[in-house]
Enzyme design. Structure first.
Site, short mmCIF file in Angstrom:
data_model
loop_
_atom_site.label_atom_id
_atom_site.label_comp_id
_atom_site.label_asym_id
_atom_site.label_seq_id
_atom_site.Cartn_x
_atom_site.Cartn_y
_atom_site.Cartn_z
CB SER A 161 5.81 17.98 8.22
OG SER A 161 5.72 19.03 7.27
CD GLU A 171 11.99 13.71 6.41
OE1 GLU A 171 12.80 14.38 7.07
OE2 GLU A 171 12.28 13.17 5.32
CB CYS A 172 6.72 13.19 2.34
SG CYS A 172 5.89 13.52 0.78
N GLY A 173 5.76 10.59 2.64
CA GLY A 173 5.22 9.24 2.54
C GLY A 173 5.13 8.54 3.87
CG MET A 221 1.87 12.72 7.53
SD MET A 221 1.87 14.52 7.34
CE MET A 221 1.74 14.68 5.55
#
Length: 440
Positions: free
Chosen positions: A417, A327-329, A331
């Site tokens: 994502s 998730e986010c960081g 990724m």
């Protein structure tokens, strides 16, 4: 069965008024006095809950009528009321901002609103703001108003006088003091665990609050804010599809955007959790699946780039076909490169093709839904970076308020994502993120 407890929702006319400091100070003051305090954060937020948890001494969950859902919020409030003398809910943005707003949450559950107003540059207007917050929506439960960042007793008196016929709303004034300011950076407050004097800051804030009518309230006085919370309807049993499986979870200063409810959901699905630190270059624990949550990899890019032992373990994990949810960081860690705010370019772990670059302004913010074959997860997006990848997304999230959704990438067992998922919104979809057959 209904449970009862004193409860307040700490709100403000806008962000930046000091509601986190006041909410944490209320929790800390009463926890120090030996009262049982439970705290919650309204809306999607990873940072404020760290401060509220430190103040109350208990994990802090999020309440949001869309993301977490009314049934989930009711269940958490009911459980807390059965254990607590005082429930403190910190609002989000301004009292009436957002869909749904903190005011809607207060009305839905009968939470009296404590309005915190930064009065550092006003006098009579304070009364207009307090009146508007109290009366803008009919039926809003009301606790009172606290003036924040006030310059002395004379100004405090002017502010109290400005309330006019609403003088019964006055709960005191707190002076501006650097001793209990909570430092900020991009994305929000600095995480409490990163500051060695975090608890001292909260104690200073609690001490300042103790000198106000709000801070002087004892258990008997708090009873005027007693709220009755209904028992929730029984929820379907999701079973234990992750029984016998171990999920390794990255958790350190670089990867700290973790809802406690998400960990509870994984355990409820039967998973054993094993935590590791990419920042410390710890070996990946023996596991069946990995969760790389968001956080601040951009603040630790050089150290993460050098964490080759951890990278090798994750690469072997993926080569074996085992699932990873990033998730986010999380990724950003896996991409080929990351450019920081300062302009430095760092080679990252190269397990997801593409480049990421931090931006001077917020790129995306808002509630999102991720539709998977096993169900739909609710959550949100909140990031200061942009990515470019040669991979074609296998799907996109659905924004709740319009606009573009976030790309969902897949490379073997890896799915990634910008989307931050609230796992309790769909235990079945959550389980599918950590099962190899679902990611094949």
């Amino acid at each position: 069965m209904r449970h009862q407890a004193a409860a307040i929702l700490v709100a403000a006319p806008a962000s930046g008024q000091g509601k986190t400091t006041v909410a944490a100070a209320v929790a800390r003051l009463h926890a120090r006095a030996g009262r049982r305090v439970r705290a919650f954060k309204c809306g999607p937020d990873f940072l404020d809950p760290h401060w509220l948890a430190l103040a109350s001494g208990h994990p802090v969950h999020n309440l949001d009528l869309w993301m977490t859902g009314e049934d989930d919020a009711r269940a958490r409030l009911h459980e807390a009321a059965g254990q607590a003398d005082l429930i403190v809910v910190e609002g989000v943005m301004g009292l009436f901002d957002g869909e749904p707003s903190a005011a809607e949450l207060a009305r839905r559950f009968g939470l009296p609103v404590l309005a915190v107003i930064d009065a550092s540059a006003m006098a009579g207007t304070f009364g207009a703001l307090a009146f508007g917050l109290r009366h803008f929506r009919a039926g809003l439960p009301w606790a009172g108003v606290l003036a924040n960042r006030v310059a002395g007793e004379r100004r405090a008196q002017l502010l109290q006088d400005a309330l006019g016929d609403d003088r019964d709303s006055w709960l005191g004034a707190v002076n501006r003091d650097a001793a209990f300011s909570l430092p900020e950076r991009h994305l929000g407050l600095t995480v409490a665990s990163e500051l060695p004097d975090a608890l001292a800051r909260l104690d200073a804030a609690a001490d300042a609050l103790a000198a106000t009518p709000l801070g002087g309230m004892d258990r008997a006085a708090l009873a005027r804010w007693t709220v009755s919370f209904e028992a929730p309807a029984p929820r379907p049993d999701p079973g234990r599809p992750l029984a016998g499986r171990t999920v390794a979870v990255a958790r350190d200063a670089a990867f700290c955007f973790i809802y406690p409810a998400n960990l509870d959901t994984l355990r409820g699905l039967g998973a054993e959790l094993a935590f590791f630190s990419p920042l410390a270059d710890e070996s990946l624990p023996p596991c069946d699946a990995v969760w790389l949550p968001g956080g601040y990899p951009e603040l630790h890019a050089a150290e993460l780039a050098a964490s080759q032992r951890c990278r090798a373990g994750l690469a072997a994990h993926l080569q074996a076909g085992r699932p990873v949810w990033a998730e986010c960081g999380g990724m950003l860690l896996l991409m080929d490169g990351l450019r920081t705010h300062e302009g430095g370019a760092h080679a990252m772990w190269g397990l997801l093709p593409g480049q990421a670059a931090m931006q001077p302004r917020l790129v995306a913010l808002g509630p999102q839904r991720l539709d998977l074959p096993a169900g739909s997860l609710r959550g949100h997006t909140f990031h200061h970076s942009r990515t470019e990848s040669p991979l074609a997304p296998i799907g996109r999230t659905v924004p709740q308020r319009g606009g573009a959704g976030e790309a969902l990438y897949q490379a073997g067992g890896l799915r990634a994502s910008y989307f931050h998922a609230w796992f309790p919104s769909s235990p079945a979809a959550t389980a599918s993120l950590f099962l190899p057959e679902a990611s094949a």
